[in-house]
Write an enzyme that holds these catalytic residues in place. Sequence first.
Site, PDB file in Angstrom:
ATOM      1  N   THR A  25       0.765   1.007   6.191  1.00 40.84           N
ATOM      2  CA  THR A  25      -0.256   1.026   7.248  1.00 40.84           C
ATOM      3  C   THR A  25      -1.600   0.481   6.766  1.00 40.84           C
ATOM      4  O   THR A  25      -2.550   0.439   7.533  1.00 40.84           O
ATOM      5  CB  THR A  25      -0.445   2.452   7.792  1.00 40.84           C
ATOM      6  N   GLY A  26      -1.686   0.076   5.500  1.00 43.34           N
ATOM      7  CA  GLY A  26      -2.924  -0.476   4.975  1.00 43.34           C
ATOM      8  C   GLY A  26      -3.077  -1.952   5.302  1.00 43.34           C
ATOM      9  O   GLY A  26      -2.252  -2.547   6.010  1.00 43.34           O
ATOM     10  N   ILE A  27      -4.114  -2.573   4.764  1.00 44.34           N
ATOM     11  CA  ILE A  27      -4.404  -3.973   5.081  1.00 44.34           C
ATOM     12  C   ILE A  27      -3.287  -4.882   4.593  1.00 44.34           C
ATOM     13  O   ILE A  27      -2.712  -5.659   5.358  1.00 44.34           O
ATOM     14  CB  ILE A  27      -5.747  -4.395   4.464  1.00 44.34           C
ATOM     15  N   ARG A  48       1.956   7.646   3.846  1.00 45.83           N
ATOM     16  CA  ARG A  48       1.778   9.106   3.819  1.00 45.83           C
ATOM     17  C   ARG A  48       2.070   9.711   5.178  1.00 45.83           C
ATOM     18  O   ARG A  48       2.654  10.789   5.295  1.00 45.83           O
ATOM     19  CB  ARG A  48       0.361   9.450   3.372  1.00 45.83           C
ATOM     20  N   ARG A  49       1.651   8.986   6.221  1.00 46.31           N
ATOM     21  CA  ARG A  49       1.953   9.396   7.590  1.00 46.31           C
ATOM     22  C   ARG A  49       2.692   8.259   8.269  1.00 46.31           C
ATOM     23  O   ARG A  49       2.327   7.106   8.105  1.00 46.31           O
ATOM     24  CB  ARG A  49       0.667   9.720   8.360  1.00 46.31           C
ATOM     25  N   ASP A  63       4.726  11.666   0.263  1.00 40.24           N
ATOM     26  CA  ASP A  63       3.512  11.824  -0.525  1.00 40.24           C
ATOM     27  C   ASP A  63       3.711  11.067  -1.831  1.00 40.24           C
ATOM     28  O   ASP A  63       4.479  11.493  -2.704  1.00 40.24           O
ATOM     29  CB  ASP A  63       3.263  13.309  -0.794  1.00 40.24           C
ATOM     30  N   LYS A 126     -10.582  -6.237 -10.442  1.00 36.22           N
ATOM     31  CA  LYS A 126     -11.063  -5.284 -11.449  1.00 36.22           C
ATOM     32  C   LYS A 126     -10.224  -5.392 -12.722  1.00 36.22           C
ATOM     33  O   LYS A 126     -10.599  -4.839 -13.750  1.00 36.22           O
ATOM     34  CB  LYS A 126     -11.066  -3.865 -10.883  1.00 36.22           C
ATOM     35  N   TYR A 158      -5.318  -0.423 -13.091  1.00 39.31           N
ATOM     36  CA  TYR A 158      -4.477  -1.596 -12.850  1.00 39.31           C
ATOM     37  C   TYR A 158      -3.546  -1.846 -14.045  1.00 39.31           C
ATOM     38  O   TYR A 158      -2.378  -2.223 -13.871  1.00 39.31           O
ATOM     39  CB  TYR A 158      -5.334  -2.829 -12.609  1.00 39.31           C
ATOM     40  N   MET A 193     -11.059   0.284   2.004  1.00 38.38           N
ATOM     41  CA  MET A 193     -11.679  -0.939   1.498  1.00 38.38           C
ATOM     42  C   MET A 193     -11.509  -2.061   2.517  1.00 38.38           C
ATOM     43  O   MET A 193     -10.809  -3.035   2.279  1.00 38.38           O
ATOM     44  CB  MET A 193     -11.044  -1.341   0.160  1.00 38.38           C
TER      45      MET A 193
END
Length: 369
Positions: A25-27, A48-49, A63, A126, A158, A193
């Site tokens: 569900t992230g970018i 997670r959901r 999780d 990073k 990382y 982010m």
Amino acid sequence: MTSNTAQSTRSNPSEGRSALVVGATGIGGSALVDLLTEQGWQVTALSRRPGAERDGVRPLAADLRSAEDLARVLADERPTHVFFTAWSRQATEEENIAVNGGMVRDLLAALSHAPLQHVALVTGLKHYLGPFEAYGQGNMPDTPFHEEEARLDAPNFYYAQEDELFAAAERDGFTWSVHRSHTVIGHAVGNAMNMGLTLAVYASICRKLGTPFIFPGSLTQWNGLTDMTDATVLAEQMFWASTSEAGRDQAFNVVNGDVFRWRWMWTRLAEYFGVEPVGPGAEPQPLEQQMVGAEKVWQQIVQEHDLLESDLSRVASWWHTDADLGREIEVVTDISKSRLAGFSVHHRTVDSFTTLFDRYRADRLIPGA
């Protein structure tokens, strides 16, 4: 624009290939789910959901910080490809290493029974710049950053994630790829982010209040060259690496392919939203300070335009945009390695922004023109 090389790679049959997208569900995860379903893959979307129901995608919830939960949820899963795009921000780098390295380790251990062919991992710049606690400090490599640079002599989650990936690949016999992105923008809500949506919300608040659209960052970022990563480009590179001989067991930088200065980009973003662009002062003017008390204004905007998300914290991550735009160092990435290996997808970053804003407007997450 998608290159002929990418098109020929993506024309390979999808039969027998199934994907587990971690952080779906992230970018980055959302863009991967879109691409993989478009290509006819069987997709399991792990988060997670559970995400929204959609054709061709089976949502799965676990999780990632619990080895026991991962073992339980993944016991019957048999993906051929894993795309790992998740992370969990912690208070210290020591905790970041323990949690984020542990998520990669435990997930791949839970899939040791699966017929894995390839695992692709998203990290970021990073890798070259150092973690949040020591960001841009010490002896860093010269820009543009190259994949062959030695690791910095500092703890970095990382590196921990990579090491867990390498160890699992050695144990279980799959190939791997690492994708080092720079400021990913794409379609997601509630992401920690998300500069694209953050700037769209900031501009919308400025327009509502009749205030100027003030660049919140440093003069170094305003005047210097930089680059960014469209989530669709990241997804394309991960797909390419996972299905191409040239992508196996390699780390790749991944950005859009153009470079720009924020003093040029800021004016164009302001034009899109109909606000007055203003450059930086002698010191950064962080959004976390500019936007104090903006929750009420955002709720007014939501009501007036019948928007779908009234919680400002789910559509704006001030801290992350402040960190990116407030840097006092140049950040530019070399992408020759993937270009020479055959990956040549290219986007103009200004188009990435405006296409994303159009989509957010269509989804009623920001007000229309």
